[in-house]
Motif scaffolding. Structure first.
Motif, PDB file in Angstrom:
ATOM      1  N   ILE A 162       0.836  -1.201   0.000  1.00  0.00           N
ATOM      2  CA  ILE A 162       0.000   0.000   0.000  1.00  0.00           C
ATOM      3  C   ILE A 162       0.875   1.256   0.000  1.00  0.00           C
ATOM      4  O   ILE A 162       0.595   2.223  -0.724  1.00  0.00           O
ATOM      5  CB  ILE A 162      -0.949  -0.002   1.214  1.00  0.00           C
ATOM      6  CG1 ILE A 162      -1.949  -1.168   1.113  1.00  0.00           C
ATOM      7  CG2 ILE A 162      -1.684   1.329   1.332  1.00  0.00           C
ATOM      8  CD1 ILE A 162      -2.860  -1.104  -0.084  1.00  0.00           C
ATOM      9  N   ALA A 163       1.934   1.255   0.784  1.00  0.00           N
ATOM     10  CA  ALA A 163       2.828   2.415   0.839  1.00  0.00           C
ATOM     11  C   ALA A 163       3.445   2.684  -0.528  1.00  0.00           C
ATOM     12  O   ALA A 163       3.538   3.847  -0.968  1.00  0.00           O
ATOM     13  CB  ALA A 163       3.918   2.180   1.883  1.00  0.00           C
ATOM     14  N   ARG A 164       3.867   1.638  -1.227  1.00  0.00           N
ATOM     15  CA  ARG A 164       4.482   1.826  -2.540  1.00  0.00           C
ATOM     16  C   ARG A 164       3.462   2.326  -3.549  1.00  0.00           C
ATOM     17  O   ARG A 164       3.774   3.178  -4.392  1.00  0.00           O
ATOM     18  CB  ARG A 164       5.117   0.520  -3.006  1.00  0.00           C
ATOM     19  CG  ARG A 164       6.306   0.090  -2.154  1.00  0.00           C
ATOM     20  CD  ARG A 164       7.045  -1.070  -2.774  1.00  0.00           C
ATOM     21  NE  ARG A 164       6.151  -2.199  -3.023  1.00  0.00           N
ATOM     22  CZ  ARG A 164       6.376  -3.134  -3.946  1.00  0.00           C
ATOM     23  NH1 ARG A 164       7.453  -3.051  -4.713  1.00  0.00           N
ATOM     24  NH2 ARG A 164       5.559  -4.139  -4.110  1.00  0.00           N
ATOM     25  N   LEU A 165       2.234   1.812  -3.484  1.00  0.00           N
ATOM     26  CA  LEU A 165       1.191   2.265  -4.402  1.00  0.00           C
ATOM     27  C   LEU A 165       0.875   3.739  -4.189  1.00  0.00           C
ATOM     28  O   LEU A 165       0.755   4.513  -5.146  1.00  0.00           O
ATOM     29  CB  LEU A 165      -0.075   1.420  -4.208  1.00  0.00           C
ATOM     30  CG  LEU A 165      -0.027  -0.005  -4.757  1.00  0.00           C
ATOM     31  CD1 LEU A 165      -1.268  -0.774  -4.305  1.00  0.00           C
ATOM     32  CD2 LEU A 165       0.060   0.007  -6.273  1.00  0.00           C
ATOM     33  N   ILE A 166       0.718   4.128  -2.926  1.00  0.00           N
ATOM     34  CA  ILE A 166       0.397   5.536  -2.637  1.00  0.00           C
ATOM     35  C   ILE A 166       1.542   6.442  -3.082  1.00  0.00           C
ATOM     36  O   ILE A 166       1.315   7.517  -3.661  1.00  0.00           O
ATOM     37  CB  ILE A 166       0.087   5.712  -1.140  1.00  0.00           C
ATOM     38  CG1 ILE A 166      -1.268   5.051  -0.812  1.00  0.00           C
ATOM     39  CG2 ILE A 166       0.071   7.185  -0.756  1.00  0.00           C
ATOM     40  CD1 ILE A 166      -1.631   5.073   0.658  1.00  0.00           C
ATOM     41  N   GLU A 167       2.778   6.011  -2.843  1.00  0.00           N
ATOM     42  CA  GLU A 167       3.925   6.815  -3.274  1.00  0.00           C
ATOM     43  C   GLU A 167       3.922   6.984  -4.790  1.00  0.00           C
ATOM     44  O   GLU A 167       4.177   8.081  -5.315  1.00  0.00           O
ATOM     45  CB  GLU A 167       5.224   6.149  -2.816  1.00  0.00           C
ATOM     46  CG  GLU A 167       6.464   6.948  -3.167  1.00  0.00           C
ATOM     47  CD  GLU A 167       7.740   6.276  -2.687  1.00  0.00           C
ATOM     48  OE1 GLU A 167       8.807   6.924  -2.743  1.00  0.00           O
ATOM     49  OE2 GLU A 167       7.675   5.096  -2.267  1.00  0.00           O
ATOM     50  N   ARG A 168       3.608   5.909  -5.499  1.00  0.00           N
ATOM     51  CA  ARG A 168       3.565   5.970  -6.965  1.00  0.00           C
ATOM     52  C   ARG A 168       2.442   6.883  -7.441  1.00  0.00           C
ATOM     53  O   ARG A 168       2.628   7.717  -8.341  1.00  0.00           O
ATOM     54  CB  ARG A 168       3.376   4.552  -7.522  1.00  0.00           C
ATOM     55  CG  ARG A 168       3.074   4.492  -9.010  1.00  0.00           C
ATOM     56  CD  ARG A 168       4.298   4.886  -9.835  1.00  0.00           C
ATOM     57  NE  ARG A 168       4.066   4.673 -11.246  1.00  0.00           N
ATOM     58  CZ  ARG A 168       3.441   5.549 -12.046  1.00  0.00           C
ATOM     59  NH1 ARG A 168       3.013   6.702 -11.547  1.00  0.00           N
ATOM     60  NH2 ARG A 168       3.276   5.283 -13.318  1.00  0.00           N
TER      61      ARG A 168
END
Length: 383
Positions: A162-168
């Motif tokens: 989730i953190a990587r998706l939001i960052e992207r």
């Protein structure tokens, strides 16, 4: 700009066998009235529009009419899928939504740009909104792979994905002069559940830390937890809560929608506007005599009865309180734990113990004690 933030409508909810369609109609009408009065630039519905992944035609009609009515207030309307919703089915409604001017994002597709909605208010304020519908563990990994964020390793947690998706998705938050917004259907570590959420999606690795949100977000509109609350996070983050109590575990919740005023150079100011159209949920307890004095015609009731269990007790309670949806014996009336009961029964004869059992039942037919005595004598004499 002004935002109306709501979530967790759960249209189609059936409470202890009672449909709540009339309540939902009244609640959504009240939210539309609030939008008409407050004139938001943007309405965000942060997931769980429906209570089930297979909503009835009546539920679908109610939700689509509500979204259309919110759009007619002049606001942009964005709704995302929650864990109770069928994401692909919501996406299948997008031709209707596009024609109605409503932005529906039911699930995470293969194009990250599709999850970012942008616009400009009548006052000239530019905004962009990252939308993150609910993702199961499996689909969180698949989304990370689709966006080529790095290999989705088996030891990475749901929170990592989730953190990587939001960052992207929030890469453009670095652009100056734009109000940066994010909406998601998530459980945040440390937030308080409302009492009626689907437990499997609030525990078992589904909770993520608030640090997944970028510091340069002006406001994060969350759905999933049914209790209105602010979340301690790097940026203003809030659950709007459900606009009606979904189950008896939520009877103390204050139902509302959030009105948010925010601009590029001013911090978000949030105020909760109560939503009162639904019946309240209340728990009452007492003897039949005490329950006869209860006067709560505008509430669904859970009744804890302080009487000895017997046949017909539930019917007697419901005759006194027709709006009682759940009738149970008060836990204080339940016999003591097994260990204490064994100690109490030590040294007592089988006849006495069976007599005690019949006394607790209160509905033994004539001759049952005598029949037990005969059978006991017969077994005892042959042993």
């Amino acid at each position: 700009m002004r935002i109306l933030h709501t979530s967790d409508w759960h249209v189609g909810k059936v409470l202890k066998g009672r449909p709540r369609e009339k309540e939902h109609t009244a609640v959504l009408a009240e939210i539309i009235e609030i939008a008409t009065r407050e004139q938001p630039d943007l309405v965000i519905v942060a997931g769980d529009l429906y209570d089930t992944a297979a909503p009835s035609s009546a539920s679908t009609k109610l939700v689509t009419r509500a979204l259309s009515a919110l759009r007619r207030t002049g606001a942009r309307v964005v709704a995302i899928g929650g864990n109770h919703d069928n994401g692909p089915a919501l996406d299948a409604l997008r031709p209707w939504a596009d024609a109605a001017g409503v932005e529906l994002r039911g699930s995470v597709g293969d194009n990250p740009a599709d999850l970012v909605v942008s616009g400009t208010t009548a006052g000239g304020e530019k905004w962009q909104l990252v939308t993150l519908p609910f993702l199961s563990q499996r689909y969180a990994i698949r989304a990370a792979e689709m966006y080529e964020l790095t290999a989705a390793e088996a030891n990475q947690t749901y929170a990592d994905h989730i953190a990587r998706l939001i960052e992207r998705l929030s890469e453009k938050f670095a652009d100056p002069g734009v109000v940066n917004l994010l909406t998601a259907h998530l459980t945040i570590v440390g937030a308080s559940s409302g009492g009626g959420e689907r437990e499997a999606h609030t525990v078992m690795g589904y909770a993520v830390p608030a640090t997944v949100f970028p510091r340069n977000a002006h406001y994060v509109a969350l759905g999933h937890l049914h209790r209105t609350q602010q979340v301690i996070a790097p940026c203003p983050t809030r659950y709007s809560g459900s606009p009606l109590a979904i189950d008896f575990g939520e009877e103390e919740n204050v139902c509302s929608v959030a009105i948010v005023d925010v601009s590029v150079d001013k911090a978000a100011r949030v105020r909760d506007v109560p939503v009162t159209a639904a019946l309240s949920l209340r728990t009452v307890r007492g003897t039949l005599e005490q329950l006869a004095t209860v006067n709560l015609p505008d509430a669904w009731l859970r009744v804890l009865v302080r009487e000895t269990p017997r046949v017909g007790l539930r019917e007697d309670v419901q005759e006194l309180l027709p709006n009682a949806l759940e009738v149970r014996i008060d836990p204080d009336m339940i016999p003591s734990p097994a260990g204490e009961r064994m100690a109490q029964r030590a040294g007592r004869s089988p006849r006495e113990l069976f007599g005690d059992y019949l006394d607790t039942r209160g509905d033994a037919q004539d001759g049952v004690r005598e029949l037990f005595d005969e059978l006991y004598d017969e077994v005892s004499s042959t042993s």
